[in-house]
Design a protein around this motif. Structure first.
Motif, PDB file in Angstrom:
ATOM      1  N   ASP A 191       0.820  -1.213   0.000  1.00  0.00           N
ATOM      2  CA  ASP A 191       0.000   0.000   0.000  1.00  0.00           C
ATOM      3  C   ASP A 191       0.855   1.266   0.000  1.00  0.00           C
ATOM      4  O   ASP A 191       0.548   2.231  -0.713  1.00  0.00           O
ATOM      5  N   ILE A 192       1.945   1.279   0.777  1.00  0.00           N
ATOM      6  CA  ILE A 192       2.780   2.470   0.856  1.00  0.00           C
ATOM      7  C   ILE A 192       3.466   2.747  -0.485  1.00  0.00           C
ATOM      8  O   ILE A 192       3.440   3.878  -0.991  1.00  0.00           O
ATOM      9  N   ILE A 193       4.070   1.732  -1.083  1.00  0.00           N
ATOM     10  CA  ILE A 193       4.830   1.963  -2.315  1.00  0.00           C
ATOM     11  C   ILE A 193       3.910   2.222  -3.506  1.00  0.00           C
ATOM     12  O   ILE A 193       4.179   3.106  -4.330  1.00  0.00           O
ATOM     13  N   VAL A 194       2.802   1.490  -3.604  1.00  0.00           N
ATOM     14  CA  VAL A 194       1.875   1.742  -4.716  1.00  0.00           C
ATOM     15  C   VAL A 194       1.298   3.151  -4.618  1.00  0.00           C
ATOM     16  O   VAL A 194       1.122   3.834  -5.627  1.00  0.00           O
ATOM     17  N   SER A 195       1.041   3.633  -3.405  1.00  0.00           N
ATOM     18  CA  SER A 195       0.508   4.989  -3.254  1.00  0.00           C
ATOM     19  C   SER A 195       1.497   6.035  -3.770  1.00  0.00           C
ATOM     20  O   SER A 195       1.097   7.065  -4.308  1.00  0.00           O
ATOM     21  N   LYS A 196       2.792   5.771  -3.627  1.00  0.00           N
ATOM     22  CA  LYS A 196       3.791   6.701  -4.161  1.00  0.00           C
ATOM     23  C   LYS A 196       3.722   6.740  -5.687  1.00  0.00           C
ATOM     24  O   LYS A 196       3.843   7.807  -6.303  1.00  0.00           O
ATOM     25  N   LEU A 197       3.516   5.577  -6.293  1.00  0.00           N
ATOM     26  CA  LEU A 197       3.441   5.507  -7.758  1.00  0.00           C
ATOM     27  C   LEU A 197       2.160   6.124  -8.306  1.00  0.00           C
ATOM     28  O   LEU A 197       2.049   6.380  -9.505  1.00  0.00           O
ATOM     29  N   LEU A 198       1.190   6.355  -7.429  1.00  0.00           N
ATOM     30  CA  LEU A 198      -0.066   6.995  -7.839  1.00  0.00           C
ATOM     31  C   LEU A 198      -0.122   8.464  -7.438  1.00  0.00           C
ATOM     32  O   LEU A 198      -1.182   9.090  -7.480  1.00  0.00           O
ATOM     33  N   ASN A 199       1.019   9.006  -7.016  1.00  0.00           N
ATOM     34  CA  ASN A 199       1.104  10.425  -6.636  1.00  0.00           C
ATOM     35  C   ASN A 199       0.216  10.752  -5.440  1.00  0.00           C
ATOM     36  O   ASN A 199      -0.334  11.852  -5.337  1.00  0.00           O
ATOM     37  N   ARG A 200       0.069   9.776  -4.531  1.00  0.00           N
ATOM     38  CA  ARG A 200      -0.733   9.967  -3.316  1.00  0.00           C
ATOM     39  C   ARG A 200      -0.048   9.257  -2.143  1.00  0.00           C
ATOM     40  O   ARG A 200      -0.657   8.454  -1.451  1.00  0.00           O
ATOM     41  N   ALA A 201       1.217   9.542  -1.929  1.00  0.00           N
ATOM     42  CA  ALA A 201       2.026   8.793  -0.965  1.00  0.00           C
ATOM     43  C   ALA A 201       1.417   8.806   0.434  1.00  0.00           C
ATOM     44  O   ALA A 201       1.287   9.864   1.057  1.00  0.00           O
ATOM     45  N   TYR A 202       1.024   7.628   0.927  1.00  0.00           N
ATOM     46  CA  TYR A 202       0.477   7.511   2.278  1.00  0.00           C
ATOM     47  C   TYR A 202       1.506   7.964   3.316  1.00  0.00           C
ATOM     48  O   TYR A 202       2.702   7.741   3.164  1.00  0.00           O
ATOM     49  N   GLY A 203       1.001   8.595   4.357  1.00  0.00           N
ATOM     50  CA  GLY A 203       1.861   8.980   5.469  1.00  0.00           C
ATOM     51  C   GLY A 203       2.711  10.198   5.213  1.00  0.00           C
ATOM     52  O   GLY A 203       3.637  10.482   5.973  1.00  0.00           O
TER      53      GLY A 203
END
Length: 277
Positions: free
Chosen positions: A133-145
């Protein structure tokens, strides 16, 4: 003087008797594939991390070294796996003498303290081990945390000069399909630095790999265990006989189950006990 991949691998494993399996050597020679299929325990993590490190630092062709993305992002479905893999990578970097050249970052909830360093040192080689979840969110321009103003920074670092390895794809079909699409967009639109994606599992999920702009199988490069991988230690373990037996003991009688579990396997034989509710 550069090391052969076999020498590099043995040094990482801290054993002159440890040599790469055939599929690990093929990845070192040809680069990380689009898809890697190998049984659990066959050394998939070593098959992506060590070839990447070797191609980045030790490959005899300078063009291969420069074309290898400077960051390797390992995505895992569970926090316990993140800790385990990060520990293995840390040991490999230490034994290879690469800790000064390649930094290790852990990216999961509660363990994001090193993210500042990877943002201010984007030129440094890095291995990032994190939850899916953390790394995929970075690739979607919505980095968790992270705060909104840092979204573009993490997005740029994850999609430029990075190779993403998505492990256990059967446990993350949505993330698999999403990243296959991201890889297609990167290929079509181009990136400032090389970008790559490897989907990895012991069981192949055809549906998750098949996306609109990245059809499966399409032209995907797939690495599987070949005939040469059935020799040596891996072949011995794959061909080993396994006996499955049921313990006849009351679920609440822990002592009886323990005694039965100890007595079941022949002396010196590894055994695994599965105690369900």
């Amino acid at each position: 003087m550069t090391q052969t991949f076999g020498q590099f691998f043995a040094r990482a494993m801290n054993s002159s008797d440890a040599w790469p399996y055939g599929f690990q050597r093929r990845i070192a020679e040809h680069g990380l594939p689009d898809v890697l299929v190998a049984p659990t325990g066959a050394g998939k993590t070593a098959a992506v991390v060590l070839p990447w490190l070797w191609r980045r630092h030790e490959h005899p062709d300078p063009q291969v070294r420069s074309a290898t993305p400077r960051r390797l992002l390992l995505t895992l479905p569970m926090r316990t796996l993140v800790d385990q893999v990060a520990g293995e990578v840390d040991g490999w970097l230490d034994r290879l003498g690469l800790q000064g050249q390649t930094v290790l970052h852990v990216a999961m909830g509660g363990r994001l303290e090193s993210q500042h360093e990877w943002r201010i040192s984007p030129h440094r080689d890095a291995v990032v081990v994190g939850t899916t979840d953390i790394i995929v969110s970075k690739l979607l321009n919505r980095a968790y945390g992270t705060s909104r103003n840092t979204y573009p920074l993490d997005f740029a670092l994850a999609t430029n000069g990075s190779h993403v390895v998505l492990d256990e794809i059967q446990l993350a079909p949505e993330s698999t399909a999403t990243l296959r699409q991201v890889a297609a967009f990167a290929r079509r639109l181009g990136t400032a630095e090389p970008f790559g994606l490897t989907c990895m599992s012991a069981t192949l999920s055809d549906i998750a790999l098949d996306t609109v702009d990245n059809p499966w199988p399409g032209s995907a490069e797939v690495v599987r265990l070949g005939p040469g991988d059935d020799s040596g230690e891996l072949g011995r373990r794959r061909a080993a006989r396994r006996r499955v037996s049921r313990i006849d003991a009351d679920p609440g009688d822990a002592r009886a189950r323990a005694r039965a579990g100890v007595a079941a396997p022949p002396s010196g034989t590894p055994a695994v006990g599965v105690h369900n509710t």
